[in-house]
Write an enzyme that holds these catalytic residues in place. Structure first.
Site, PDB file in Angstrom:
ATOM      1  N   GLU A  99       0.834  -1.202   0.000  1.00 32.39           N
ATOM      2  CA  GLU A  99       0.000   0.000   0.000  1.00 32.39           C
ATOM      3  C   GLU A  99       0.867   1.251   0.000  1.00 32.39           C
ATOM      4  O   GLU A  99       1.937   1.287   0.606  1.00 32.39           O
ATOM      5  CB  GLU A  99      -0.908  -0.002   1.238  1.00 32.39           C
ATOM      6  CG  GLU A  99      -2.025   1.034   1.182  1.00 32.39           C
ATOM      7  CD  GLU A  99      -3.100   0.758   2.223  1.00 32.39           C
ATOM      8  OE1 GLU A  99      -3.509   1.722   2.891  1.00 32.39           O
ATOM      9  OE2 GLU A  99      -3.522  -0.416   2.361  1.00 32.39           O
ATOM     10  N   ASP A 101      -0.056   5.388   0.586  1.00 31.12           N
ATOM     11  CA  ASP A 101      -1.178   6.224   1.022  1.00 31.12           C
ATOM     12  C   ASP A 101      -0.892   7.712   0.986  1.00 31.12           C
ATOM     13  O   ASP A 101       0.192   8.153   1.396  1.00 31.12           O
ATOM     14  CB  ASP A 101      -1.542   5.918   2.487  1.00 31.12           C
ATOM     15  CG  ASP A 101      -2.094   4.533   2.687  1.00 31.12           C
ATOM     16  OD1 ASP A 101      -2.759   4.030   1.778  1.00 31.12           O
ATOM     17  OD2 ASP A 101      -1.863   3.962   3.768  1.00 31.12           O
ATOM     18  N   GLU A 103      -3.468  10.364   2.828  1.00 31.90           N
ATOM     19  CA  GLU A 103      -4.729  10.476   3.548  1.00 31.90           C
ATOM     20  C   GLU A 103      -4.868  11.881   4.123  1.00 31.90           C
ATOM     21  O   GLU A 103      -3.970  12.359   4.832  1.00 31.90           O
ATOM     22  CB  GLU A 103      -4.807   9.455   4.681  1.00 31.90           C
ATOM     23  CG  GLU A 103      -4.929   8.021   4.206  1.00 31.90           C
ATOM     24  CD  GLU A 103      -5.066   7.038   5.352  1.00 31.90           C
ATOM     25  OE1 GLU A 103      -5.997   6.232   5.334  1.00 31.90           O
ATOM     26  OE2 GLU A 103      -4.225   7.106   6.282  1.00 31.90           O
TER      27      GLU A 103
END
Length: 326
Positions: A99, A101, A103
């Site tokens: 992953e 990210d 955010e």
């Protein structure tokens, strides 16, 4: 913040990107009734209301690439709201997922949005590599471009054309470096349990719907079927070589200086300096003596509270002066 530092990447060349329409590269993920395409199909709005959040996913999975979008975040009281723009393969490799990210973390009215970057490889969720930052602009006022570059050698996160973080692959990182094909996601959701004040401040649906807008979507990567037992990564050699020639794939001295300036003024947490959480520094962390001097053993700024107190005191002085002038 008491001061705002304007950041530029020091180059007028630009990234020379080729956006695609939503239907060319994406499909709804969840909350279809809260996903609104523009009439021309080139932009999309994701809504969060009391019933549901929403999201979309790329139609293909990619082995490396440059993933990018211009995003405008919700305004007003956004406490508890999270808008995410990320690459992942968690739907395929549930126990060994990779992953990358970005955010965005909402806040109470009058407080700025914050955001974080993170990466996992091969299910290394117990070794999260979070960094948290503020921005030098209000991301709810206008669109800004957010991008993730992922190659076999490095990962770079960008805000507009300013690099904010680089992770260089090393042998020590082993499986913690993302290597398996990933999809790209964009979501808005209720993260009341942790996003604002450590979960103390929940989403206030009196301000719903919360709307995140996405446009100028870019998917420059090598599509690959992740289900193959022995995937042939050589089919991506040409695309990887092309990525290596792009201006966003390497940091010129001016871009690197812009990254250092951003990190000096806007990064307020780094797992690399969090010795309470990681007594042994995580592989892949490159410790900068100037950065390290600013952080305490929790990975947070040493003087963050005193800066906040100074800001509140300055605001109180301005308010007192304003009242005395009237």
């Amino acid at each position: 913040m008491n001061q705002s530092y304007k950041l530029t990447a020091g180059s007028s060349a630009g990234f020379d990107l080729t956006p695609i329409s939503f239907d060319e590269g994406y499909s709804p993920l969840f909350g279809d009734f809260n996903l609104v395409r523009s009439p021309d199909g080139n932009s999309v709005r994701l809504l969060l209301d009391v019933y549901s959040g929403s999201g979309f996913i790329s139609s293909n999975m990619y082995a490396h690439g440059f993933f990018s979008a211009k995003i405008k975040l919700p305004s007003d009281n956004t406490a508890g709201v999270v808008v995410a723009f990320y690459a992942s393969n968690g739907d395929v490799f549930e126990k060994a997922h990779d992953e990358l990210d970005i955010e965005f973390l909402g806040n109470v009215r009058g407080k700025p949005w914050r955001f974080q970057t993170n990466l996992y490889g091969n299910g290394s969720t117990s070794r999260g590599r979070e960094e948290r930052y503020r921005l030098w602009f209000d991301p709810s006022k206008e669109f800004h471009r957010y991008s993730i570059l992922w190659t076999a050698k490095n990962i770079i996160f960008y805000v507009d054309e300013v690099p904010i973080r680089e992770v260089i692959r090393s042998d020590e990182m082993g499986g913690d470096y993302p290597t398996k094909p990933m999809s790209l996601y964009a979501t808005i959701w209720d993260a009341s349990s942790w996003a604002t004040g450590g979960g103390k401040i929940k989403v206030n649906y009196d301000y719903a719907p919360f709307t995140a807008e996405f446009r100028e979507l870019v998917l420059d990567g090598c599509p690959m079927d992740p289900i193959q037992e022995y995937p042939d990564f050589t089919i991506c050699n040409d695309k990887d070589a092309w990525l290596d020639t792009r201006i966003y794939s390497f940091l010129s001295p001016k871009r690197r200086a812009a990254m250092h300036k951003f990190r000096q003024h806007y990064m307020y947490y780094s797992s690399c300096y969090d010795v309470w959480r990681y007594p042994v520094t995580l592989p892949g962390c490159i410790l900068d003596p100037i950065e390290k001097e600013r952080f305490n053993e929790s990975g947070r700024l040493k003087f963050e509270r005193s800066h906040k107190k100074q800001a509140r005191a300055a605001k109180a002085r301005r308010e007192r002066k304003s009242r005395s002038d009237t």
